[in-house]
Design a protein around this motif. Structure first.
Motif, PDB file in Angstrom:
ATOM      1  N   SER A  53      -3.492 -56.494  14.700  1.00  0.00           N
ATOM      2  CA  SER A  53      -4.430 -57.087  15.640  1.00  0.00           C
ATOM      3  C   SER A  53      -4.662 -56.073  16.754  1.00  0.00           C
ATOM      4  CB  SER A  53      -3.873 -58.396  16.218  1.00  0.00           C
ATOM      5  OG  SER A  53      -2.731 -58.153  17.004  1.00  0.00           O
ATOM      6  N   PRO A  54      -5.750 -56.222  17.507  1.00  0.00           N
ATOM      7  CA  PRO A  54      -6.059 -55.256  18.569  1.00  0.00           C
ATOM      8  C   PRO A  54      -5.165 -55.467  19.782  1.00  0.00           C
ATOM      9  CG  PRO A  54      -7.675 -57.002  18.551  1.00  0.00           C
ATOM     10  CD  PRO A  54      -6.791 -57.248  17.378  1.00  0.00           C
ATOM     11  N   GLU A  55      -3.960 -54.936  19.742  1.00  0.00           N
ATOM     12  CA  GLU A  55      -2.995 -55.195  20.792  1.00  0.00           C
ATOM     13  C   GLU A  55      -2.482 -53.891  21.399  1.00  0.00           C
ATOM     14  OE1 GLU A  55       1.048 -56.232  18.924  1.00  0.00           O
ATOM     15  OE2 GLU A  55      -0.406 -56.877  17.425  1.00  0.00           O
ATOM     16  N   GLN A  56      -1.586 -54.024  22.349  1.00  0.00           N
ATOM     17  CA  GLN A  56      -0.998 -52.860  22.998  1.00  0.00           C
ATOM     18  C   GLN A  56      -0.032 -52.155  22.041  1.00  0.00           C
ATOM     19  OE1 GLN A  56      -3.135 -53.028  26.253  1.00  0.00           O
ATOM     20  NE2 GLN A  56      -1.432 -51.617  26.273  1.00  0.00           N
ATOM     21  N   LEU A  57      -0.208 -50.844  21.872  1.00  0.00           N
ATOM     22  CA  LEU A  57       0.753 -50.082  21.081  1.00  0.00           C
ATOM     23  C   LEU A  57       2.051 -49.918  21.850  1.00  0.00           C
ATOM     24  CD1 LEU A  57      -1.436 -47.240  19.554  1.00  0.00           C
ATOM     25  CD2 LEU A  57      -0.671 -49.343  18.466  1.00  0.00           C
ATOM     26  N   ASP A  58       1.901 -49.737  23.144  1.00  0.00           N
ATOM     27  CA  ASP A  58       3.076 -49.632  24.014  1.00  0.00           C
ATOM     28  C   ASP A  58       2.634 -50.075  25.406  1.00  0.00           C
ATOM     29  OD1 ASP A  58       1.695 -47.446  25.161  1.00  0.00           O
ATOM     30  OD2 ASP A  58       2.604 -46.077  23.716  1.00  0.00           O
ATOM     31  N   PRO A  94     -13.458 -56.934  17.010  1.00  0.00           N
ATOM     32  CA  PRO A  94     -14.261 -58.125  16.707  1.00  0.00           C
ATOM     33  C   PRO A  94     -13.547 -59.100  15.759  1.00  0.00           C
ATOM     34  CG  PRO A  94     -15.467 -56.087  16.264  1.00  0.00           C
ATOM     35  CD  PRO A  94     -14.019 -55.750  16.396  1.00  0.00           C
ATOM     36  N   HIS A  95     -12.273 -58.876  15.485  1.00  0.00           N
ATOM     37  CA  HIS A  95     -11.590 -59.632  14.443  1.00  0.00           C
ATOM     38  C   HIS A  95     -10.421 -60.425  15.015  1.00  0.00           C
ATOM     39  CE1 HIS A  95      -9.962 -60.463  10.421  1.00  0.00           C
ATOM     40  NE2 HIS A  95     -11.115 -60.040   9.952  1.00  0.00           N
ATOM     41  N   ALA A  96     -10.111 -61.529  14.339  1.00  0.00           N
ATOM     42  CA  ALA A  96      -8.911 -62.291  14.670  1.00  0.00           C
ATOM     43  C   ALA A  96      -7.707 -61.626  14.000  1.00  0.00           C
ATOM     44  CB  ALA A  96      -9.071 -63.727  14.161  1.00  0.00           C
ATOM     45  N   PRO A  97      -6.489 -61.826  14.511  1.00  0.00           N
ATOM     46  CA  PRO A  97      -6.150 -62.662  15.671  1.00  0.00           C
ATOM     47  C   PRO A  97      -6.547 -61.998  16.983  1.00  0.00           C
ATOM     48  CG  PRO A  97      -4.193 -61.560  14.842  1.00  0.00           C
ATOM     49  CD  PRO A  97      -5.294 -61.257  13.866  1.00  0.00           C
ATOM     50  N   LEU A  98      -6.877 -62.814  17.955  1.00  0.00           N
ATOM     51  CA  LEU A  98      -7.341 -62.297  19.227  1.00  0.00           C
ATOM     52  C   LEU A  98      -6.176 -61.824  20.091  1.00  0.00           C
ATOM     53  CD1 LEU A  98     -10.048 -64.953  20.162  1.00  0.00           C
ATOM     54  CD2 LEU A  98     -10.225 -62.970  18.653  1.00  0.00           C
TER      55      LEU A  98
END
Length: 514
Positions: A53-58, A94-98
């Protein structure tokens, strides 16, 4: 148990970590040294963690920023304006999970005020607490990355911007899962993974110096374009014709050999008047037929199609369309699921295009879009109902609103699929039979032991035979591609022994490369 790999999404889970690592190494870097492929797989696998998901890598880096930086670095390396380059950037945002995007990008704060205003929220924190506002924020953050990529290309003096094009496209319509993304294709009917227009019809746009070279104004192209057409559009853009350019191995398949979509786009975007537009289609044929289907059942005895659709001559036929493309069972006409195919937001779902749908979803879009609406979204039958028979619009049993195994739509005049045509009318029945015959004739292209809906034991046996044929090592790249492409993730681990399968594959692959 092995840790989850990104490739497990495609190739299926393996319970032996050594086998998984060896398999993933084969597919993660396919011939990268010769194709100059930037390996973004490694970027999404950091310190043993795989991000889906588009999250923090660190603490300091967002995954989407890392991918944008890779694209920019690749563009910055281009040092010869005569040497073409290609970047394929698949966005996470643009994709889930948000996942909440950063409030700061680099050293500059990111404003999400447009999203906040759209959802009547005042602070970024409260925006991130609302599913639709959060999705809006993700899309806004994605747009910043796209702008960075464009800026990088324009800033590189070794890149000929007048010969550069950027395309933004999608693979399917929005998902409508509660608390995931609350996607909406309104006023279109349907959503992912269905074959109604809301599930398969998506916007795309092209811009760049190449586009500006033949049109300086916005052009709306409303002919059909399938995702498989992009490769052939690219070939036309760079002037490669079938067997007509040195070192070009381009042999379009039967579905594309007679199409001239890129020439049609240029012609229609520089012409005016119905006569000129008709001439564009005569000289440079656009796509006039689109087909898709899933197969299930025994291919040799009783194959069945579902999530099937064909668009041709202004009509669209859907077969077993109330089943999504991920259905694990063969459809039954007597077991049609009840699905709210018009989905706007929580509490705003419609099983039929009734008056509430008309005023809350259809009419606002029509008002906002103006004359463009008639070309891309108008439903003549729905507007006729509203004007001449409003009581029928609110009758849930109204015949054109019902679902059946076969649904035929006048898609040229009912672009939202509001009213199925009456198949007791001879002309409609004849058109249905004509389109169904085309679907039946194409079944062999979809009904293979490699398809997602095939019997798992048949699929397993077919690929086991392919893997066992590897020791001749005649064309390893072909075997690797063929093994990778089928949707293995749809298989049942209780039936398909992924660990043994991939262990044999790795052993044979490594023996061929020693």
């Amino acid at each position: 148990t092995a840790s989850v790999s990104l490739l497990d999404l495609q190739l299926g889970p393996v319970t032996d970590q050594t086998v998984q690592d060896a398999r993933d190494a084969i597919f993660a870097n396919p011939r990268a040294s010769t194709l100059k492929i930037r390996d973004t797989y490694a970027i999404s696998s950091v310190n043993g963690n795989v991000y889906q998901s588009p999250e923090q890598l660190d603490a300091t880096e967002y995954l989407e920023d890392a991918l944008v930086d890779e694209a920019k670095a690749f563009i910055a390396e281009q040092d010869d304006s005569q040497n073409p380059f290609f970047v394929y950037y698949s966005l996470w945002t643009p994709h889930a999970p948000l996942a909440a995007p950063p409030l700061v990008r680099g050293t500059a704060p990111v404003s999400y005020s447009a999203c906040q205003e759209a959802y009547d929220l005042q602070t970024a924190e409260s925006c991130f607490d609302d599913v639709r506002c959060l999705f809006c924020a993700q899309l806004h953050y994605a747009s910043l990355g796209i702008q960075d990529i464009v800026d990088e290309a324009q800033a590189n003096a070794n890149i000929d911007w007048s010969n550069t094009v950027l395309i933004v496209a999608s693979d399917n319509g929005p998902g409508a899962s509660n608390q995931v993304s609350e996607g909406s294709a309104m006023p279109l009917k349907g959503h992912k993974p269905y074959v109604f227009e809301g599930g398969i019809r998506t916007p795309a746009f092209m811009f760049g110096g190449l586009i500006e070279s033949f049109t300086t104004s916005q052009c709306n192209y409303n002919e059909m374009v399938h995702i498989s057409d992009w490769y052939h559009i690219f070939m036309d853009m760079i002037g490669v014709t079938a067997n007509g350019a040195a070192n070009a191995n381009y042999n379009p398949d039967a579905d594309h050999s007679d199409l001239s979509i890129w020439d049609n786009i240029q012609c229609r975007c520089t012409s005016s008047g119905q006569g000129q537009l008709r001439q564009c289609n005569n000289n440079n044929p656009p796509r006039e037929e689109l087909m898709t289907m899933r197969m299930c059942g025994d291919a040799s005895a009783d194959p069945q199609m579902y999530a099937a659709a064909i668009i041709k001559d202004g009509y669209k036929l859907i077969v077993n369309g109330k089943y999504g493309a991920g259905t694990d069972q063969c459809p039954s006409a007597n077991n049609l699921p009840n699905v709210a195919f018009w989905y706007s937001a929580p509490g705003q779902t419609y099983y039929t295009p009734n008056s509430a749908y008309y005023f809350n979803a259809y009419l606002p879009v029509k008002t906002r879009m103006g004359h463009i609406f008639n070309r891309v979204l108008k439903s003549a039958c729905l507007e006729d109902l509203r004007q001449n028979n409003p009581a029928a619009m609110d009758d849930a049993s109204y015949a054109p609103f019902q679902y059946d195994e076969h649904l035929l739509y006048d898609i040229a005049n009912d672009k939202i699929e509001a009213c199925a045509l009456d198949l007791s009318v001879a002309a409609n029945l004849a058109k249905k039979d004509e389109l169904l015959a085309l679907l039946n004739a194409a079944q062999s292209d979809y009904d293979s032991p490699y398809s997602a809906a095939a019997d798992p034991s048949v699929a397993y046996a077919a690929f086991q035979a392919m893997i066992e044929s590897q020791p001749d090592c005649t064309d390893m790249d072909y075997v690797v591609d063929e093994v990778y492409l089928p949707p293995w993730a749809d298989g049942n681990p209780a039936v398909v022994d992924y660990t043994t399968l991939w262990s044999d594959f790795v052993d044979n692959y490594q023996s061929c490369n020693n």
